[in-house]
Write a protein that holds these residues in place. Structure first.
Motif, PDB file in Angstrom:
ATOM      1  N   ALA A   5      38.400 131.165  -9.986  1.00 26.65           N
ATOM      2  CA  ALA A   5      38.484 130.368  -8.757  1.00 26.65           C
ATOM      3  C   ALA A   5      37.205 129.579  -8.485  1.00 26.65           C
ATOM      4  CB  ALA A   5      38.808 131.262  -7.559  1.00 26.65           C
ATOM      5  N   SER A   6      36.081 130.062  -8.963  1.00 31.02           N
ATOM      6  CA  SER A   6      34.806 129.381  -8.691  1.00 31.02           C
ATOM      7  C   SER A   6      34.788 127.940  -9.191  1.00 31.02           C
ATOM      8  CB  SER A   6      33.641 130.174  -9.288  1.00 31.02           C
ATOM      9  OG  SER A   6      33.520 131.416  -8.618  1.00 31.02           O
ATOM     10  N   PRO A   7      35.299 127.646 -10.391  1.00 28.35           N
ATOM     11  CA  PRO A   7      35.326 126.243 -10.817  1.00 28.35           C
ATOM     12  C   PRO A   7      36.230 125.369  -9.930  1.00 28.35           C
ATOM     13  CG  PRO A   7      35.521 127.675 -12.722  1.00 28.35           C
ATOM     14  CD  PRO A   7      35.660 128.538 -11.499  1.00 28.35           C
ATOM     15  N   LEU A   8      37.289 125.940  -9.388  1.00 27.56           N
ATOM     16  CA  LEU A   8      38.120 125.162  -8.466  1.00 27.56           C
ATOM     17  C   LEU A   8      37.336 124.831  -7.205  1.00 27.56           C
ATOM     18  CD1 LEU A   8      41.653 126.814  -8.689  1.00 27.56           C
ATOM     19  CD2 LEU A   8      40.968 124.555  -9.493  1.00 27.56           C
ATOM     20  N   LEU A   9      36.625 125.811  -6.671  1.00 24.28           N
ATOM     21  CA  LEU A   9      35.811 125.564  -5.487  1.00 24.28           C
ATOM     22  C   LEU A   9      34.744 124.510  -5.793  1.00 24.28           C
ATOM     23  CD1 LEU A   9      35.446 126.396  -2.553  1.00 24.28           C
ATOM     24  CD2 LEU A   9      33.798 128.103  -3.352  1.00 24.28           C
ATOM     25  N   ALA A  10      34.158 124.577  -6.981  1.00 23.58           N
ATOM     26  CA  ALA A  10      33.179 123.566  -7.382  1.00 23.58           C
ATOM     27  C   ALA A  10      33.821 122.180  -7.434  1.00 23.58           C
ATOM     28  CB  ALA A  10      32.567 123.931  -8.734  1.00 23.58           C
ATOM     29  N   MET A  33      39.234 136.557   0.415  1.00 24.14           N
ATOM     30  CA  MET A  33      38.803 135.152   0.480  1.00 24.14           C
ATOM     31  C   MET A  33      37.515 135.018   1.289  1.00 24.14           C
ATOM     32  SD  MET A  33      38.975 132.078  -0.407  1.00 24.14           S
ATOM     33  CE  MET A  33      40.511 131.913  -1.242  1.00 24.14           C
ATOM     34  N   ILE A  34      37.411 135.763   2.360  1.00 21.07           N
ATOM     35  CA  ILE A  34      36.185 135.691   3.167  1.00 21.07           C
ATOM     36  C   ILE A  34      34.987 136.135   2.330  1.00 21.07           C
ATOM     37  CG2 ILE A  34      34.996 136.702   5.164  1.00 21.07           C
ATOM     38  CD1 ILE A  34      37.814 136.686   6.547  1.00 21.07           C
ATOM     39  N   GLU A  35      35.136 137.212   1.572  1.00 16.94           N
ATOM     40  CA  GLU A  35      34.047 137.673   0.707  1.00 16.94           C
ATOM     41  C   GLU A  35      33.734 136.639  -0.382  1.00 16.94           C
ATOM     42  OE1 GLU A  35      35.197 141.523  -0.732  1.00 16.94           O
ATOM     43  OE2 GLU A  35      35.283 142.354   1.285  1.00 16.94           O
ATOM     44  N   PHE A  36      34.780 136.054  -0.966  1.00 17.37           N
ATOM     45  CA  PHE A  36      34.594 135.016  -1.987  1.00 17.37           C
ATOM     46  C   PHE A  36      33.786 133.849  -1.425  1.00 17.37           C
ATOM     47  CE2 PHE A  36      36.205 130.990  -3.754  1.00 17.37           C
ATOM     48  CZ  PHE A  36      35.845 131.138  -5.092  1.00 17.37           C
TER      49      PHE A  36
END
Length: 161
Positions: free
Chosen positions: A93-98, A123-126
């Motif tokens: 998921a991190s690359p999507l957020l990027a 999601m809050i922790e992410f």
């Protein structure tokens, strides 16, 4: 892993992920449901029709997660970000957020906005791990008929079921 832009040629593959996301969201309200892939596909159609950017991660030929952004230039909102349970905490998921941050930067912004259900601790922790710290929006409503409230949310001196 590849990040791909979803368009009219490849959107149907996301129907089951969107359906799973909707089941998960309903579970935060105490509602049990089953995924409806057709409704999930229809939701992606609505996003594409509205011009929302949609992206997905593909690992080993499978869609692992997806993200929908809403652009109200210059603000970019992450409308949906969902990762299949078997792929969580594996960095997909991190690359999507990027990618969403890249879209925001294209409008001269250095932040994203997120709608997150207050019971969505994962999601809050992410988002916290990715530098998000500010809560400035509270959705307040009457409970749904038959909804079982299982947690409380504290906002300053107010406590909500």
């Amino acid at each position: 892993m590849d990040i791909i832009k979803i368009g009219w040629r490849n959107y149907k593959q996301l129907g089951s992920l969107v359906a799973d996301f909707r089941v998960t969201l309903k579970s935060y309200k105490g509602i049990s449901s089953r995924p409806d892939d057709w409704e999930g596909t229809e939701e992606i159609e609505e996003y594409l029709t509205a011009g929302f950017p949609v992206f997905a991660s593909v690992c080993d030929g499978s869609y692992t997660d997806y993200m929908v952004c809403r652009v109200n230039a210059p603000c970019v909102w992450v409308e949906s970000l969902y990762t299949s349970p078997g792929w969580r905490r594996q960095g997909v998921a991190s690359p999507l957020l990027a990618k969403a941050e890249e879209i925001a930067a294209g409008y001269g912004e250095d932040t994203l906005y997120h709608y997150v259900h207050p019971n969505n601790n994962g999601m809050i922790e992410f988002l916290r791990r990715h530098g998000c710290t500010v809560l400035n929006l509270a959705e307040i409503r009457k409970p749904y008929a038959g909804e079982k409230i299982t947690r409380t949310v504290h906002i300053d001196d107010h406590i909500f079921d």
